[in-house]
Every structure is written in structure tokens, then in C-alpha cells.
Design a protein around this motif. Structure first.
Motif, PDB file in Angstrom:
ATOM      1  N   LEU A 294       0.845  -1.193   0.000  1.00 55.87           N
ATOM      2  CA  LEU A 294       0.000   0.000   0.000  1.00 55.87           C
ATOM      3  C   LEU A 294       0.882   1.246   0.000  1.00 55.87           C
ATOM      4  O   LEU A 294       1.814   1.361   0.788  1.00 55.87           O
ATOM      5  CB  LEU A 294      -0.895   0.002   1.231  1.00 55.87           C
ATOM      6  CG  LEU A 294      -1.810   1.214   1.418  1.00 55.87           C
ATOM      7  CD1 LEU A 294      -2.807   1.291   0.268  1.00 55.87           C
ATOM      8  CD2 LEU A 294      -2.541   1.128   2.746  1.00 55.87           C
ATOM      9  N   ILE A 295       0.628   2.185  -0.876  1.00 57.60           N
ATOM     10  CA  ILE A 295       1.394   3.421  -0.976  1.00 57.60           C
ATOM     11  C   ILE A 295       0.535   4.571  -0.452  1.00 57.60           C
ATOM     12  O   ILE A 295      -0.578   4.795  -0.922  1.00 57.60           O
ATOM     13  CB  ILE A 295       1.803   3.709  -2.433  1.00 57.60           C
ATOM     14  CG1 ILE A 295       2.604   2.520  -2.987  1.00 57.60           C
ATOM     15  CG2 ILE A 295       2.614   4.986  -2.523  1.00 57.60           C
ATOM     16  CD1 ILE A 295       3.912   2.278  -2.282  1.00 57.60           C
ATOM     17  N   LEU A 296       1.052   5.294   0.512  1.00 55.80           N
ATOM     18  CA  LEU A 296       0.316   6.410   1.100  1.00 55.80           C
ATOM     19  C   LEU A 296       0.983   7.719   0.684  1.00 55.80           C
ATOM     20  O   LEU A 296       2.091   8.012   1.121  1.00 55.80           O
ATOM     21  CB  LEU A 296       0.314   6.303   2.627  1.00 55.80           C
ATOM     22  CG  LEU A 296      -0.193   4.987   3.216  1.00 55.80           C
ATOM     23  CD1 LEU A 296      -0.140   5.045   4.737  1.00 55.80           C
ATOM     24  CD2 LEU A 296      -1.605   4.699   2.750  1.00 55.80           C
ATOM     25  N   PRO A 297       0.365   8.549  -0.155  1.00 58.35           N
ATOM     26  CA  PRO A 297       0.984   9.816  -0.566  1.00 58.35           C
ATOM     27  C   PRO A 297       1.084  10.780   0.617  1.00 58.35           C
ATOM     28  O   PRO A 297       0.113  10.993   1.335  1.00 58.35           O
ATOM     29  CB  PRO A 297       0.007  10.354  -1.633  1.00 58.35           C
ATOM     30  CG  PRO A 297      -0.849   9.185  -2.012  1.00 58.35           C
ATOM     31  CD  PRO A 297      -0.928   8.325  -0.802  1.00 58.35           C
ATOM     32  N   LEU A 298       2.261  11.373   0.787  1.00 58.30           N
ATOM     33  CA  LEU A 298       2.503  12.238   1.937  1.00 58.30           C
ATOM     34  C   LEU A 298       3.131  13.550   1.502  1.00 58.30           C
ATOM     35  O   LEU A 298       3.685  13.668   0.422  1.00 58.30           O
ATOM     36  CB  LEU A 298       3.452  11.554   2.927  1.00 58.30           C
ATOM     37  CG  LEU A 298       2.992  10.223   3.521  1.00 58.30           C
ATOM     38  CD1 LEU A 298       4.137   9.596   4.291  1.00 58.30           C
ATOM     39  CD2 LEU A 298       1.797  10.424   4.415  1.00 58.30           C
ATOM     40  N   GLU A 299       3.046  14.520   2.389  1.00 58.94           N
ATOM     41  CA  GLU A 299       3.782  15.764   2.184  1.00 58.94           C
ATOM     42  C   GLU A 299       4.326  16.227   3.520  1.00 58.94           C
ATOM     43  O   GLU A 299       3.786  15.923   4.583  1.00 58.94           O
ATOM     44  CB  GLU A 299       2.883  16.851   1.577  1.00 58.94           C
ATOM     45  CG  GLU A 299       1.697  17.242   2.434  1.00 58.94           C
ATOM     46  CD  GLU A 299       0.798  18.253   1.754  1.00 58.94           C
ATOM     47  OE1 GLU A 299       0.033  18.915   2.464  1.00 58.94           O
ATOM     48  OE2 GLU A 299       0.884  18.379   0.517  1.00 58.94           O
ATOM     49  N   LYS A 300       5.436  16.938   3.479  1.00 62.59           N
ATOM     50  CA  LYS A 300       6.097  17.393   4.691  1.00 62.59           C
ATOM     51  C   LYS A 300       5.227  18.396   5.424  1.00 62.59           C
ATOM     52  O   LYS A 300       4.638  19.294   4.822  1.00 62.59           O
ATOM     53  CB  LYS A 300       7.440  18.027   4.311  1.00 62.59           C
ATOM     54  CG  LYS A 300       8.431  18.166   5.422  1.00 62.59           C
ATOM     55  CD  LYS A 300       9.767  18.558   4.794  1.00 62.59           C
ATOM     56  CE  LYS A 300      10.802  18.833   5.843  1.00 62.59           C
ATOM     57  NZ  LYS A 300      12.087  19.205   5.231  1.00 62.59           N
ATOM     58  N   SER A 301       5.137  18.268   6.747  1.00 64.60           N
ATOM     59  CA  SER A 301       4.216  19.105   7.510  1.00 64.60           C
ATOM     60  C   SER A 301       4.745  20.508   7.742  1.00 64.60           C
ATOM     61  O   SER A 301       3.979  21.428   7.995  1.00 64.60           O
ATOM     62  CB  SER A 301       3.920  18.445   8.858  1.00 64.60           C
ATOM     63  OG  SER A 301       5.075  18.481   9.677  1.00 64.60           O
TER      64      SER A 301
END
Length: 322
Positions: A294-301
Motif C-alpha cells: 500500500l502506498i500512502l501519498p505524503l507531504e512534509k508538515s
């Protein structure tokens, strides 16, 4: 604590007026008292002229090679390269042998090193946290720096309370010990991170959302084999050169020899990042999920806690796909 009548409650007659639970927070001011500029020729004179102030003084460094050692004992400063494209490069005093190029005993948690390069030339250590007087040393931050070609890139104390953020440590014999790593890159080191547990030494490296790439060894743990036969290493979300867990070994703190007969429990987070830190992979064996990763798209907070964010749209897309 629980009372006899209510084992899940609290005996208020024996509860102190103030109770500390969980965490102790340190609040630092973002105010600065002054800003000064320095060059390789004037930096030592500028530092000698500074007095200790409640707020840090920003020292802007012109680009160039700073062939000098720095002992920043009691200096409440933010040492910052004026131009990120032309940073200040510290190579150490030409006549010095061994030791560290920059030594810090910060008077407050506002102290920071920002945007500088420390190059040990293969024979010197990079940055060392120092404490004096038997008191716990103040934490400080190393932000957006490059530490390269050092015997040890960063050496913290047993309190492991300094934070390296968005910093690159490369081509060192040992990358870091006694610190916190957030969004850092440790690459092409003989050993990237080292923890120590022996005698009265307790020195850890807490890495999160950091990249470990091309190192001969990701983590080394120095222990006393006479004290215990089992040790545990717990790690959070990082990039491990495309693997689900780091390369780790236990060594004897006296000899440096590997201890193959010891038991090491490595609890690496089942969620490990891509090299660009924009996706979170799930280790299927650990999470016992079949049929793919499973790939979870993320971005830096953007916060100092080192967190990552998932957009509502990305989460909705995952839910729709099951």
C-alpha cells in the motif's frame, strides 16, 4: 496514585499541588537581539566581542573557507550562512590534528548552526556538543547544514537532546551519535548512526523521516556483553536504501568486535518511506497484508515535530480503492 477505595482513581489527599505528566516542554523565543556579519578574516574577532544576551545574536557568514576551529562555549548565537548557494565552509585550523572543528556548549536552546558546511578532510570530527559543570547541556539545532569527510560527523552527549534537521551527513567514518535526526540524509558513511549502552553511558540516535543511503552500516550499537545478552532497537519511519529495515550490528564497546552470539530485537516501523519522503510504504510481512504494498501519498508538515501529512483527497482515494 490509586487509592485503596478506588484503584483506578487518585488519592487527592496525597497528591501534590502540581503534577508533571508525560512531557516537559521548553519554550524558546524567536526574538533576536542583533545581527552582525562576519568573514573568514573577521569571524573570531566578532565572536570575541559578543556578550551573552537573553536573545541570540544572528551572525551572518559570508561565503568562503573558514580554516579555523570554533569553540562556541556560552555563545548565544545563530551562526548562519548569508547565502545558501555560497555557504561558509569550515575546514578546521590547519595545524590541528584530531578533535572536532566546532565545539558547542549552548547557553540556551535558541542556539543554532544554519546553512554551513563542515569538512573534516578525513582526519577531523565535525560538530561536538559539550557540557561543563556537571549540569545537563542545553539542546541546540543544526539546520540545513552539510557535514562531510569527518571521523565523526556529529557527537552529542548522553542526553541526546540536540536536533539535526534537513542536514546532510556524508562520507564520514561515523555519521552521528547522541542526537535527534529529522528529515536528514546520511549517505556513504562507514556507519551512519551509533548508539552506546555500557558503564554509565546511554547515548541514542532517534531518527525520523530521514534517508539512510549507501552506508556500509546504518546503525551500530556499542554494548557491554557482560551486562546483558539481549538488546532492543526501536526505529521510526525512515528510508533504508529501499529496504524495510536498516542494516544493524551489535559490537563490544571495548574492542569494537561484532557480537554474533547476542540477541538484537529490531523494531523498525512497518511504515518506511521512499527516498524522496513523499510516499509511505507498508511492510507487508510485518503488517500481514497480502496482495501488494500500500502506498500512502505524503507531504512534509513543516513543523518541528517531524510529522508528515496526508491530504483528504489522497485518503479518500485510498478508501475508494479498498
Amino acid at each position: 496514585r490509586p487509592s485503596l477505595n478506588d484503584p483506578f482513581g487518585c488519592n487527592v489527599t496525597k497528591t501534590p499541588a502540581q503534577v508533571s505528566i508525560g512531557y516537559t516542554f521548553t519554550v524558546t523565543s524567536s526574538d533576536v537581539s542583533d545581527t552582525v556579519t562576519a568573514t573568514p578574516e573577521t569571524l573570531q574577532q566578532v565572536l570575541d566581542s559578543l556578550t551573552i544576551t537573553p536573545q541570540p545574536v544572528i551572525v551572518l557568514l559570508e561565503g568562503g573557507t573558514y580554516a579555523m576551529d570554533l569553540n562556541l562555549d556560552g555563545k548565544n548565537i545563530i551562526l548562519r550562512s548569508a547565502d545558501a548557494e555560497n555557504p561558509a565552509v569550515f575546514t578546521g585550523a590547519p595545524e590541528a590534528q584530531g578533535g572536532y572543528i566546532i565545539t558547542v556548549n549552548a547557553p540556551s536552546a535558541s542556539f543554532a548552526l544554519e546553512g554551513i558546511v563542515v569538512d573534516g578532510g578525513g582526519t577531523r570530527g565535525g560538530i561536538r556538543q559539550q557540557s561543563t559543570g556537571g549540569q545537563p547541556p542545553k539542546s541546540f539545532t543544526v539546520r540545513e547544514c552539510t557535514i562531510r569527510n569527518c571521523t565523526t560527523g556529529f557527537s552529542g552527549t548522553d542526553y541526546s537532546n540536540c536536533t539535526l534537521r534537513d542536514t546532510v551527513i556524508e562520507n564520514c567514518d561515523l555519521g552521528a551519535t547522541g542526537c535527534i535526526l529529522l528529515f536528514c540524509t546520511l549517505k556513504n558513511n562507514v556507519c551512519a548512526a551509533q548508539e552506546e549502552y555500557y558503564s554509565n553511558i546511554r547515548r541514542s540516535v532517534s531518527a525520523r523521516w530521514s534517508r539512510f543511503a549507501g552506508n556500509d552500516l546504518d546503525y551500530e550499537i556499542k554494548v557491554d556483553p557482560a551486562v546483558a545478552t539481549e538488546y532492543t532497537l526501536t526505529l521510526q519511519q525512515n528510508y533504508w536504501s529501499g529496504k524495510a529495515a536498516p542494516a544493524v550490528r551489535l559490537v563490544d564497546w571495548r574492542t569494537g568486535d561484532e557480537l554474533p552470539g547476542m540477541t538484537l530485537h529490531v523494531y523498525a516501523s512497518p511504515y518506511y518511506t521512499t527516498e524522496t519522503l513523499d510516499r509511505l510504504n507498508i511492510d507487508l510481512e510485518t503488517t500481514q497484508i497480502e496482495n501488494g504494498t500500500l502506498i500512502l501519498p505524503l507531504e512534509k508538515s513543516g513543523t518541528d515535530e517531524g510529522g508528515m501529512l496526508m491530504s483528504a483527497d489522497a485518503f479518500a482515494a485510498i478508501r475508494k480503492s479498498g
